[in-house]
Write a protein that holds these residues in place. Structure first.
Motif, PDB file in Angstrom:
ATOM      1  N   LEU A  97       1.136  -5.367  -0.359  1.00 39.28           N
ATOM      2  CA  LEU A  97       0.137  -4.632   0.416  1.00 39.28           C
ATOM      3  C   LEU A  97      -0.348  -3.401  -0.342  1.00 39.28           C
ATOM      4  O   LEU A  97      -1.541  -3.063  -0.309  1.00 39.28           O
ATOM      5  CB  LEU A  97       0.710  -4.231   1.772  1.00 39.28           C
ATOM      6  N   HIS A  98       0.571  -2.720  -1.021  1.00 38.49           N
ATOM      7  CA  HIS A  98       0.191  -1.531  -1.791  1.00 38.49           C
ATOM      8  C   HIS A  98      -0.733  -1.910  -2.950  1.00 38.49           C
ATOM      9  O   HIS A  98      -1.740  -1.228  -3.201  1.00 38.49           O
ATOM     10  CB  HIS A  98       1.449  -0.843  -2.310  1.00 38.49           C
ATOM     11  N   SER A  99      -0.419  -3.005  -3.643  1.00 43.46           N
ATOM     12  CA  SER A  99      -1.253  -3.432  -4.769  1.00 43.46           C
ATOM     13  C   SER A  99      -2.623  -3.906  -4.287  1.00 43.46           C
ATOM     14  O   SER A  99      -3.647  -3.629  -4.927  1.00 43.46           O
ATOM     15  CB  SER A  99      -0.552  -4.554  -5.541  1.00 43.46           C
ATOM     16  N   LEU A 100      -2.648  -4.606  -3.151  1.00 42.25           N
ATOM     17  CA  LEU A 100      -3.935  -5.063  -2.619  1.00 42.25           C
ATOM     18  C   LEU A 100      -4.822  -3.884  -2.240  1.00 42.25           C
ATOM     19  O   LEU A 100      -6.036  -3.912  -2.473  1.00 42.25           O
ATOM     20  CB  LEU A 100      -3.710  -5.963  -1.403  1.00 42.25           C
ATOM     21  N   ASN A 101      -4.249  -2.845  -1.648  1.00 48.07           N
ATOM     22  CA  ASN A 101      -5.037  -1.650  -1.320  1.00 48.07           C
ATOM     23  C   ASN A 101      -5.678  -1.059  -2.567  1.00 48.07           C
ATOM     24  O   ASN A 101      -6.779  -0.497  -2.509  1.00 48.07           O
ATOM     25  CB  ASN A 101      -4.154  -0.594  -0.650  1.00 48.07           C
TER      26      ASN A 101
END
Length: 746
Positions: free
Chosen positions: A520-524
């Motif tokens: 989720l952090h990388s997608l953001n």
């Protein structure tokens, strides 16, 4: 604040009916008859080219000949004349042009001039609404401008439909439940420039509306729609009724939006019926359901389990008349049934009661249903009645509808609780992708996954615990869909730790916690920055995770439903002492830091900011401060090297788009450093970008630094007419008059 611009659409003082006619069965005859049949409290003026009177009312050959202006021009004529009529409405300063036609029976060629006229009609001050033949109803003022019978009973339910048949079906449910109508408007999909969002904004300010039933039109601007829903559900209940075919992915997306915006989503007529009963009843919250029935009711257990309902059923009893929580015998007297129902409702162990009534040997089910209906009105606890003679609120023809209504009653409370949840801070082990490095490896999948800090592309073993799929939906934009044996979940960005926890808990993925947080952090980091990365799949298995990634050179047309975090005007700010601090939007993960920031303020600063003696923010206030909809709200913060907040400025919607309200605080050691001015400039720019007309605030007279700052920023500061201890600050966010005139000429 003045009334919303669409308020006069539902409560007009004067309606001009263009195309009014006495020709039998014509649209003009049927609509004018409907207007005159109801006790409309305003004035009606027919416009007819050939007749001086229509239905006994004086008629005029065109709009320009009408002496008085009007709130609404109801246009019933063919599309070929729309362009001239819109121009005449603008010249006459009519605020609303409502076009009504039987569009479903019009040929394709007839729609072309209507579409062309609507595209050209960009007249300031004129709102054009295209309706189905159901048009607009408002019983409070006796208004029925459509060809269908009006819902005569006045009440607190408002309806926005996109098909006449859907509106009629909803009206039928309201009639059966003995619920009254506040307002109903039936819009024509594909044609109406007026969409659901501004109508919801109007209904928010309507005290006569408590529940809104909205037919879902996925082709209208969805970010506007769900932002308006999220705003109005702070005060009112909303049911979204989805009538088009939905895939499992789309249903999961709508359920995610339901949690985010606090509305109830329904997909079938039975679900809609149960939802209306559940949200309109106004009864106390209940988690468990007790049952009494004059028929053996063990079979209810399986029905309740399928709806995830906790039903309180007593074990079998050789003397059923003594069993107050289940089967009470096949032929109870009316008073005996009422007495058992009353004792259950009086018991502290009963939160809600389902009374099942079936025909008996004595045929007294009508009497039993009648006394239960009276008992229902006397208690705050919900009493659900299942009877073939049901006719009213919380009364159903079969037990499954009653059980579903109880399920929705409980679910609606859970949605409200979700609204006050706050996110945990980001875990310290997360790695932020270097976008430069990511861009260098777009053609090398293994290195690209490594740059994104995602699992290697190994072959996952089976059975899998879950599969996560990030892709771009043609309608909803960027999307993460999770599928597992425990169910499926859809999430929309921007992602946060609340969503990560939901994935982990609901799909039982505790062993994959770090992978999920990192994903989720990388997608953001890449959404919006790396549009070439269109597809990422991650398979999660016990002890083994694998990834797949797809890079394409294509453009995505679907915008994100949830607004992204805005880019600040400036990324850093240099304080007067020479220290440089970063400026960024406030995120849900800042909740703990926000609470600590408020607690660290001096008592005087907290009093100036909140106008009350508070030591800490309540859970609901903290959630509203940090779970921000950046389509209608905004907040910026400055942080020091260890992540502590140095100042926070924010604005929230009071009346969209007319007005928003700001608030600001800075840490004690930041006073006099110029940070407050910088943070205020950020929210002013964002509010203007979002389309607000004005920014306001109430400021204590003792808060001299804030008063000086407001004046420096161009706010007009005047004494409050309501409180002698306050000043009112107001700043226009609209372009200057000269710029407006120049744009108008262009």
């Amino acid at each position: 604040m003045g009334k919303h611009v669409f308020e006069s659409l539902f409560h007009p003082q004067h309606i001009i009916v263009v195309g009014a006619s006495e020709r039998p069965h014509s649209l003009g005859e049927r609509v004018l008859t409907a207007l005159l049949r109801t006790p409309f409290q305003g004035k009606i003026t027919p416009v007819n080219l050939r007749h001086k009177t229509v239905g006994g009312l004086k008629a005029y050959p065109n709009i320009n000949r009408v002496a008085e202006t009007a709130d609404v021009a109801l246009i019933l004529t063919p599309p070929s004349g729309y362009e001239a009529l819109f121009k005449a409405c603008h010249k006459k300063q009519i605020r609303h042009a409502v076009v009504v036609q039987d569009w479903e029976n019009q040929c394709a060629e007839a729609l072309l001039p209507a579409q062309a006229a609507l595209q050209k009609a960009a007249y300031p001050g004129l709102n054009i609404t295209v309706c189905t033949p159901a048009a607009i109803q408002a019983p409070a003022c006796g208004l029925n401008s459509g060809i269908y019978p009006g819902h005569a009973r006045q009440g607190d339910v408002s309806v926005i439909s996109w098909h006449a048949a859907t509106g009629a079906a909803i009206m039928s449910v309201l009639t059966r439940a003995k619920l009254g109508l506040s307002r109903h408007i039936s819009l024509q999909p594909g044609l109406s420039p007026t969409t659901s969002a501004p109508l919801l904004d109007c209904l928010e300010a309507a005290p006569s509306t408590r529940l809104i039933v909205l037919e879902y039109n996925p082709d209208e601007p969805l970010r506007d729609l769900f932002s308006a829903i999220r705003h109005i559900t702070r005060q009112k209940s909303v049911i979204l009724y989805c009538t088009h075919h939905t895939t499992p992915q789309e249903q999961a997306i709508l359920r995610h939006l339901s949690r985010y915006c606090s509305f109830l989503v329904t997909f079938t007529p039975d679900e809609l019926l149960a939802g209306i009963h559940a949200l309109a009843c106004g009864k106390a919250h209940a988690e468990k359901l007790h049952v009494i029935a004059n028929t053996p009711c063990d079979w209810l257990q399986s029905q309740a389990a399928s709806l995830d309902i906790a039903v309180q059923m007593a074990p079998r009893n050789p003397r059923p008349s003594e069993n107050h929580n289940g089967y009470i015998g096949s032929n109870p007297s009316t008073l005996h049934y009422r007495g058992l129902a009353e004792s259950n409702l009086q018991s502290s162990h009963t939160e809600a009661l389902l009374a099942v009534v079936v025909p008996t040997a004595d045929s007294n089910e009508a009497e039993i249903t009648h006394v239960l209906r009276q008992l229902q009105q006397q208690h705050r606890k919900p009493l659900f009645i299942s009877s073939p003679l049901s006719d009213g609120l919380l009364q159903f023809r079969n037990t499954r509808q009653a059980l579903r209504a109880f399920s929705y009653h409980h679910h609606n409370h859970k949605l409200k609780q979700l609204r006050i949840q706050t996110a945990k801070p980001l875990p310290g082990y997360l790695k932020t992708p270097d976008l430069t490095e990511v861009g260098m490896h777009l053609d090398q999948p293994e290195l690209l996954l490594k740059a994104l800090h995602l699992p290697d592309p190994n072959t996952a073993t089976t059975p899998f615990a879950a599969r996560l799929h990030f892709y771009y939906h043609t309608r909803y934009g960027a999307l993460l869909f999770a599928d597992s044996p425990n169910g499926n979940i859809a999430l929309l960005p921007p992602f946060n730790t609340l969503q990560a926890e939901r994935l982990i808990q609901q799909l039982d993925l505790k062993r994959s916690q770090k992978v999920i947080y990192q994903l989720l952090h990388s997608l953001n980091s890449i959404i919006g920055q790396m549009p070439q990365i269109t597809d990422i799949k991650i398979s999660l298995s016990p002890g083994n995770h694998s990834s797949e990634i797809t890079v394409l050179q294509e453009t995505h047309t679907a915008s994100r439903i949830r607004a992204p975090y805005p880019a600040p005007v400036r990324n850093t700010f240099t304080l007067k002492n020479g220290q440089t601090v970063p400026i960024r939007p406030l995120t849900p993960e800042d909740a703990e830091a926000e609470q600590q920031f408020v607690q660290n303020l001096s008592e005087k600063s907290r009093q100036s900011r909140f106008m009350a003696h508070v030591k800490a923010l309540s859970q609901s206030t903290l959630a509203s401060f940090c779970n921000i909809d950046y389509h209608r709200e905004g907040a910026f913060t400055a942080t020091d090297s260890d992540g502590s907040l140095l100042g926070v400025s924010r604005f929230s919607c009071t009346h969209y788009p007319a007005q928003c309200e700001f608030g600001i605080s800075v840490a004690e050691n930041m006073h006099g450093q110029g940070l407050a001015l910088c943070l205020m400039q950020e929210i002013i720019a964002l509010a203007a970008q979002q389309g607000y007309h004005r920014m306001t605030a109430e400021i204590l007279k003792t808060n001299q630094p804030m008063l000086k700052l407001a004046e420096k920023l161009g706010f007009t500061v005047t004494p409050s007419p309501d409180d002698s201890e306050l000043y009112q600050a107001s700043l226009s966010l609209l372009p200057s008059a000269n710029n407006s005139k120049r744009k108008s000429k262009q």
